[in-house]
Design a protein around this motif. Structure first.
Motif, PDB file in Angstrom:
ATOM      1  N   GLN A 291       4.030 -22.029  -3.806  1.00 33.16           N
ATOM      2  CA  GLN A 291       3.435 -22.251  -2.454  1.00 33.16           C
ATOM      3  C   GLN A 291       2.920 -23.561  -2.729  1.00 33.16           C
ATOM      4  O   GLN A 291       1.947 -23.704  -3.691  1.00 33.16           O
ATOM      5  N   ALA A 292       3.115 -24.563  -1.745  1.00 35.64           N
ATOM      6  CA  ALA A 292       2.632 -25.675  -1.618  1.00 35.64           C
ATOM      7  C   ALA A 292       2.005 -26.061  -0.402  1.00 35.64           C
ATOM      8  O   ALA A 292       2.267 -25.317   0.694  1.00 35.64           O
ATOM      9  N   ILE A 293       1.063 -26.899  -0.315  1.00 34.23           N
ATOM     10  CA  ILE A 293       0.062 -26.983   0.874  1.00 34.23           C
ATOM     11  C   ILE A 293      -0.177 -28.594   1.175  1.00 34.23           C
ATOM     12  O   ILE A 293      -0.310 -29.390   0.008  1.00 34.23           O
ATOM     13  N   SER A 294      -0.153 -28.967   2.240  1.00 38.31           N
ATOM     14  CA  SER A 294      -0.654 -30.469   2.520  1.00 38.31           C
ATOM     15  C   SER A 294      -2.177 -30.629   1.950  1.00 38.31           C
ATOM     16  O   SER A 294      -2.883 -29.643   2.163  1.00 38.31           O
ATOM     17  N   ASN A 295      -2.272 -31.719   1.503  1.00 39.38           N
ATOM     18  CA  ASN A 295      -3.653 -32.172   1.012  1.00 39.38           C
ATOM     19  C   ASN A 295      -4.880 -32.259   1.692  1.00 39.38           C
ATOM     20  O   ASN A 295      -5.929 -32.440   1.203  1.00 39.38           O
ATOM     21  N   THR A 296      -4.784 -32.496   3.117  1.00 36.73           N
ATOM     22  CA  THR A 296      -5.815 -32.848   4.107  1.00 36.73           C
ATOM     23  C   THR A 296      -5.672 -31.742   5.068  1.00 36.73           C
ATOM     24  O   THR A 296      -4.738 -31.231   5.443  1.00 36.73           O
ATOM     25  N   LEU A 297      -6.962 -31.469   5.715  1.00 38.46           N
ATOM     26  CA  LEU A 297      -6.907 -30.753   7.026  1.00 38.46           C
ATOM     27  C   LEU A 297      -6.650 -31.532   8.162  1.00 38.46           C
ATOM     28  O   LEU A 297      -6.980 -32.917   8.325  1.00 38.46           O
ATOM     29  N   LEU A 298      -5.937 -31.233   8.805  1.00 35.71           N
ATOM     30  CA  LEU A 298      -5.151 -31.837  10.173  1.00 35.71           C
ATOM     31  C   LEU A 298      -5.597 -31.448  11.294  1.00 35.71           C
ATOM     32  O   LEU A 298      -5.423 -30.358  11.823  1.00 35.71           O
ATOM     33  N   PRO A 299      -6.089 -32.482  11.975  1.00 36.60           N
ATOM     34  CA  PRO A 299      -6.590 -31.957  13.689  1.00 36.60           C
ATOM     35  C   PRO A 299      -5.468 -31.840  14.477  1.00 36.60           C
ATOM     36  O   PRO A 299      -4.973 -33.009  14.767  1.00 36.60           O
ATOM     37  N   ILE A 300      -5.355 -30.791  15.089  1.00 37.69           N
ATOM     38  CA  ILE A 300      -4.215 -30.878  16.278  1.00 37.69           C
ATOM     39  C   ILE A 300      -4.851 -30.110  17.473  1.00 37.69           C
ATOM     40  O   ILE A 300      -5.608 -29.291  17.346  1.00 37.69           O
ATOM     41  N   SER A 301      -4.618 -30.860  18.561  1.00 31.69           N
ATOM     42  CA  SER A 301      -5.394 -30.219  19.820  1.00 31.69           C
ATOM     43  C   SER A 301      -4.997 -28.688  20.176  1.00 31.69           C
ATOM     44  O   SER A 301      -3.722 -28.657  19.978  1.00 31.69           O
ATOM     45  N   THR A 302      -6.005 -27.923  20.464  1.00 33.16           N
ATOM     46  CA  THR A 302      -5.717 -26.708  20.948  1.00 33.16           C
ATOM     47  C   THR A 302      -5.768 -26.328  22.269  1.00 33.16           C
ATOM     48  O   THR A 302      -6.044 -25.372  22.899  1.00 33.16           O
ATOM     49  N   SER A 303      -5.593 -27.332  23.073  1.00 35.31           N
ATOM     50  CA  SER A 303      -5.695 -27.493  24.660  1.00 35.31           C
ATOM     51  C   SER A 303      -4.562 -27.250  25.466  1.00 35.31           C
ATOM     52  O   SER A 303      -4.468 -27.533  26.390  1.00 35.31           O
ATOM     53  N   GLY A 304      -3.554 -26.513  24.587  1.00 34.96           N
ATOM     54  CA  GLY A 304      -2.179 -25.951  25.337  1.00 34.96           C
ATOM     55  C   GLY A 304      -1.122 -27.134  25.291  1.00 34.96           C
ATOM     56  O   GLY A 304      -0.195 -26.884  25.992  1.00 34.96           O
ATOM     57  N   ASN A 305      -1.341 -28.064  24.783  1.00 34.74           N
ATOM     58  CA  ASN A 305      -0.210 -28.914  24.483  1.00 34.74           C
ATOM     59  C   ASN A 305       0.892 -28.591  23.438  1.00 34.74           C
ATOM     60  O   ASN A 305       0.582 -27.555  22.866  1.00 34.74           O
ATOM     61  N   LYS A 306       1.936 -28.886  23.641  1.00 34.33           N
ATOM     62  CA  LYS A 306       3.066 -28.533  22.828  1.00 34.33           C
ATOM     63  C   LYS A 306       2.937 -29.309  21.372  1.00 34.33           C
ATOM     64  O   LYS A 306       2.414 -30.317  21.190  1.00 34.33           O
ATOM     65  N   ALA A 307       3.588 -28.393  20.278  1.00 34.37           N
ATOM     66  CA  ALA A 307       3.317 -29.247  19.082  1.00 34.37           C
ATOM     67  C   ALA A 307       4.799 -28.622  18.083  1.00 34.37           C
ATOM     68  O   ALA A 307       5.026 -27.399  18.264  1.00 34.37           O
TER      69      ALA A 307
END
Length: 276
Positions: A172-188
């Motif tokens: 199991q691998a994980i990206s090494n930083t915390l990523l901010p992604i908007s939770t305001s209803g936008n597509k991702a």
């Protein structure tokens, strides 16, 4: 190629034709990463009315005369599923005006870009190293430049490689930083290129103000040639608490003792993209 769906027209009307060849994607490599794509379909509109969605390349009849606006929207397989065909709003569409004449064929070689209103939250092409680190297990993902596995023109010189065998059967691998992604209803979306002998799973580690939890979005099945997946993580992002941070996760393997022969997984051009 076959039609996915199309509008019905009267047989007595003589059509014009649109010959639509595969889309070409152009990117700013520094800010947007690779130009890899898998645009399987085109969604066609004439005079703002839907004509249909078609597998590429295609030649389709259109009942129209005179100057008409034509829109060609690129289509993808969402979540690597043949039954989840959709236009991809993260790519631009092609707009043109055609003076239609009955019986004539109008050819398109559509060229597109990413839309401007996007955030490229995460990009990893393994050219300068790897931002994916081991979380647990007895193997991990490494940079690899084996020429036999780098055959596509968008893969550059390095890819990520996971090797599983009887002695190294979980990872199991994980990206090494915390990523901010908007939770305001936008597509991702997560985008990635891959080929693999063995299935692997893509997901997110969500660190919210009140909790930390794993979300495993999709398991990708073995592919003997390079494939591209577009994973719609919009619901998972938008269900998360305001202020949540995210990390990309990849896991593979089996503890059942069934991993005897060596199994390789190759990954490249990982992206997490969201609307602004």
């Amino acid at each position: 190629m076959g039609t996915i769906f199309s509008a019905c027209h009267k047989d007595s009307a003589e059509p014009a034709y649109l010959q639509i060849n595969p889309f070409t994607l152009t990117t700013d490599k520094t800010t947007q990463g690779s130009n890899s794509s898998r645009i399987t379909d085109v969604w066609v509109f004439v005079n703002q009315q839907p004509v249909g969605a078609y597998s590429l390349p295609c030649k389709i009849p259109v009942i129209a005369t005179g100057n008409q606006q034509v829109i060609l929207a690129p289509g993808i397989l969402k979540d690597a599923s043949l039954i989840k065909r959709t236009s991809y709003a993260f790519y631009t569409s092609v707009f043109d005006t055609i003076n239609f004449e009955k019986g004539k064929t109008y050819t398109f070689n559509p060229s597109i870009k990413y839309n401007s209103a996007l955030n490229f939250i995460y990009k990893e092409d393994f050219e300068l190293g790897s931002s994916l680190i081991k979380r647990f297990g007895d193997t991990s993902i490494i940079r690899n430049n084996d020429a036999a596995n780098i055959t596509e023109n968008y893969l550059d010189n390095y890819v990520g490689k996971i090797t599983l065998d009887a002695q190294h059967d979980t990872m199991q691998a994980i990206s090494n930083t915390l990523l901010p992604i908007s939770t305001s209803g936008n597509k991702a979306f997560i985008e990635l290129d891959y080929k693999c002998d063995y299935q692997f799973t893509i997901g997110l580690l969500v660190t919210s103000p009140s909790n930390v939890f794993e979300y495993w979005h999709l398991t990708l099945k073995p592919k003997s040639i390079w494939n591209k997946a577009y994973l719609d993580i919009s619901d998972e992002i938008n269900r998360s608490e305001t202020g949540s941070k995210f990390q990309l996760m990849i896991t593979a393997g089996s503890t059942k003792g069934d991993l005897i022969a060596t199994q390789n997984i190759y990954i490249d051009n990982l992206k997490i993209i969201s609307q602004k």
